[in-house]
Write a protein that holds these residues in place. Structure first.
Motif, PDB file in Angstrom:
ATOM      1  N   GLY A 285      17.985 -15.272 -16.208  1.00  9.29           N
ATOM      2  CA  GLY A 285      18.586 -14.746 -17.431  1.00  9.29           C
ATOM      3  C   GLY A 285      18.194 -14.981 -18.691  1.00  9.29           C
ATOM      4  N   LYS A 286      17.445 -16.061 -18.873  1.00  8.70           N
ATOM      5  CA  LYS A 286      17.167 -16.487 -20.015  1.00  8.70           C
ATOM      6  C   LYS A 286      16.071 -15.381 -20.756  1.00  8.70           C
ATOM      7  CE  LYS A 286      16.875 -21.202 -19.029  1.00  8.70           C
ATOM      8  NZ  LYS A 286      15.909 -22.006 -18.224  1.00  8.70           N
TER       9      LYS A 286
ATOM     10  N   GLY B 127       8.473 -19.886 -20.750  1.00 12.30           N
ATOM     11  CA  GLY B 127       7.867 -20.847 -19.955  1.00 12.30           C
ATOM     12  C   GLY B 127       8.446 -22.227 -20.108  1.00 12.30           C
TER      13      GLY B 127
ATOM     14  N   ASN C 124       0.110 -24.420 -16.055  1.00 12.40           N
ATOM     15  CA  ASN C 124       0.210 -22.912 -15.823  1.00 12.40           C
ATOM     16  C   ASN C 124       1.143 -22.296 -16.922  1.00 12.40           C
ATOM     17  OD1 ASN C 124      -1.308 -22.617 -13.309  1.00 12.40           O
ATOM     18  ND2 ASN C 124       0.775 -23.377 -12.385  1.00 12.40           N
TER      19      ASN C 124
HETATM   20  C1  LIG Z   1      10.393 -22.084  -9.545  1.00  5.02           C
HETATM   21  C2  LIG Z   1       9.854 -22.013 -10.809  1.00  5.02           C
HETATM   22  C3  LIG Z   1       8.664 -21.970 -11.321  1.00  5.02           C
HETATM   23  C4  LIG Z   1       8.196 -21.826 -12.742  1.00  5.02           C
HETATM   24  N1  LIG Z   1       6.647 -21.728 -13.003  1.00  5.02           N
HETATM   25  C5  LIG Z   1       6.390 -21.753 -14.334  1.00  5.02           C
HETATM   26  C6  LIG Z   1       5.115 -21.694 -14.482  1.00  5.02           C
HETATM   27  O1  LIG Z   1       4.045 -21.724 -13.804  1.00  5.02           O
HETATM   28  N2  LIG Z   1       4.802 -21.773 -15.873  1.00  5.02           N
HETATM   29  C7  LIG Z   1       5.670 -21.912 -16.943  1.00  5.02           C
HETATM   30  O2  LIG Z   1       5.376 -21.732 -18.034  1.00  5.02           O
HETATM   31  N3  LIG Z   1       7.140 -21.989 -16.586  1.00  5.02           N
HETATM   32  C8  LIG Z   1       7.286 -21.745 -15.382  1.00  5.02           C
HETATM   33  N4  LIG Z   1       8.817 -21.791 -15.235  1.00  5.02           N
HETATM   34  C9  LIG Z   1       9.828 -22.017 -16.115  1.00  5.02           C
HETATM   35  C10 LIG Z   1      10.421 -20.628 -16.247  1.00  5.02           C
HETATM   36  O3  LIG Z   1       9.566 -19.735 -16.718  1.00  5.02           O
HETATM   37  C11 LIG Z   1      11.297 -20.888 -17.627  1.00  5.02           C
HETATM   38  O4  LIG Z   1      12.582 -21.556 -16.969  1.00  5.02           O
HETATM   39  C12 LIG Z   1      12.092 -19.432 -17.777  1.00  5.02           C
HETATM   40  O5  LIG Z   1      12.820 -19.747 -19.178  1.00  5.02           O
HETATM   41  C13 LIG Z   1      13.040 -18.693 -17.092  1.00  5.02           C
HETATM   42  O6  LIG Z   1      13.227 -17.674 -17.502  1.00  5.02           O
HETATM   43  P1  LIG Z   1      14.530 -16.527 -16.804  1.00  5.02           P
HETATM   44  O7  LIG Z   1      15.868 -17.269 -16.948  1.00  5.02           O
HETATM   45  O8  LIG Z   1      14.213 -15.372 -17.676  1.00  5.02           O
HETATM   46  O9  LIG Z   1      13.829 -16.308 -15.485  1.00  5.02           O
HETATM   47  C14 LIG Z   1       9.278 -21.917 -13.653  1.00  5.02           C
HETATM   48  C15 LIG Z   1      10.512 -21.918 -13.444  1.00  5.02           C
HETATM   49  C16 LIG Z   1      10.840 -21.970 -12.223  1.00  5.02           C
HETATM   50  C17 LIG Z   1      12.354 -22.115 -11.832  1.00  5.02           C
END
Ligand SMILES: Cc1cc2nc3c(=O)[nH]c(=O)nc-3n(C[C@H](O)[C@H](O)[C@H](O)COP(=O)(O)O)c2cc1C
Length: 177
Positions: free
Chosen positions: A13-14, A97, A105
């Motif tokens: 949700g972020k 990220g 990554n």
């Molecule tokens: C299982 C998992 C894998 C992730 N892999 C990466 C990654 O490879 N590179 C990165 O920059 N962030 C990574 N993140 C961090 C997410 O991109 C970050 O928490 C983001 O704010 C989530 O957004 P959302 O709430 O819209 O899904 C990962 C997070 C999770 C939970």
């Protein structure tokens, strides 16, 4: 319909929250943000200007079933986008990220989204400096050491998010409005 369409993918949700903030700051110039899994290619293609947001998930991937999301997202929409003609469209990208947990990554999915837009022939605007982040590697980084779009680390630099959005939109206004 406004000129600008805002589309996002998200797991927790972020990215939705950021899309809403961007929409609020743009006002009537943009339509309300749509989750990419709740739209069609036809709707997507009606906008001359697009603001697209994605988190990076899985192994540095776009969100989708394969990268561990509960629902479909950019990974699945990318299949629909393959072969779409995006020439003449102006696109600005933002990516979320986590530079602390995923320094190798960092925001890679932003780079994936950029590649998809490039293949379709879109003009991508809104590159962003890499100063202020600590990471080892990112496929969203261009040769000129700028990210292909706005980078937000809402996990570790929450307090910088709004100022970064304001600064990015400031540089984009001429291109987008
Ligand atoms: C299982 C998992 C894998 C992730 N892999 C990466 C990654 O490879 N590179 C990165 O920059 N962030 C990574 N993140 C961090 C997410 O991109 C970050 O928490 C983001 O704010 C989530 O957004 P959302 O709430 O819209 O899904 C990962 C997070 C999770 C939970």
């Amino acid at each position: 319909m406004s000129n600008i369409g805002i589309f996002f993918g998200t797991d927790t949700g972020k990215t939705r929250k950021i899309a809403k903030m961007i929409h609020k700051k743009l006002g009537d110039a943009a339509d309300a943000p749509l989750n990419i899994n709740r739209t069609s290619l036809e709707t997507f293609l009606t906008y001359p200007v697009l603001i697209l947001g994605t988190p990076t998930l899985g192994d540095g991937q776009l969100p989708g079933i394969e990268s561990g999301c509960e629902s479909e997202s950019w990974l699945e929409f990318a299949q629909q986008l393959a072969g779409a003609d995006l020439r003449g469209k102006k696109v600005a990208l933002f990516g979320l990220g986590d530079q602390v947990s995923y320094p190798d990554n960092f925001v890679n999915a932003l780079g994936e989204l950029y590649d998809l837009m490039q293949v379709g022939g879109a003009t991508v605007v809104g590159s962003w400096p890499c100063e202020g982040y600590e990471f080892a590697s990112s496929s969203a980084l261009q040769e000129d050491d700028k990210f292909v779009g706005l980078v937000l680390d809402h996990d570790n630099q929450y307090d910088l998010t709004e100022a970064r959005i304001d600064s990015w939109l400031g540089t984009l206004r001429e291109d987008l409005l």
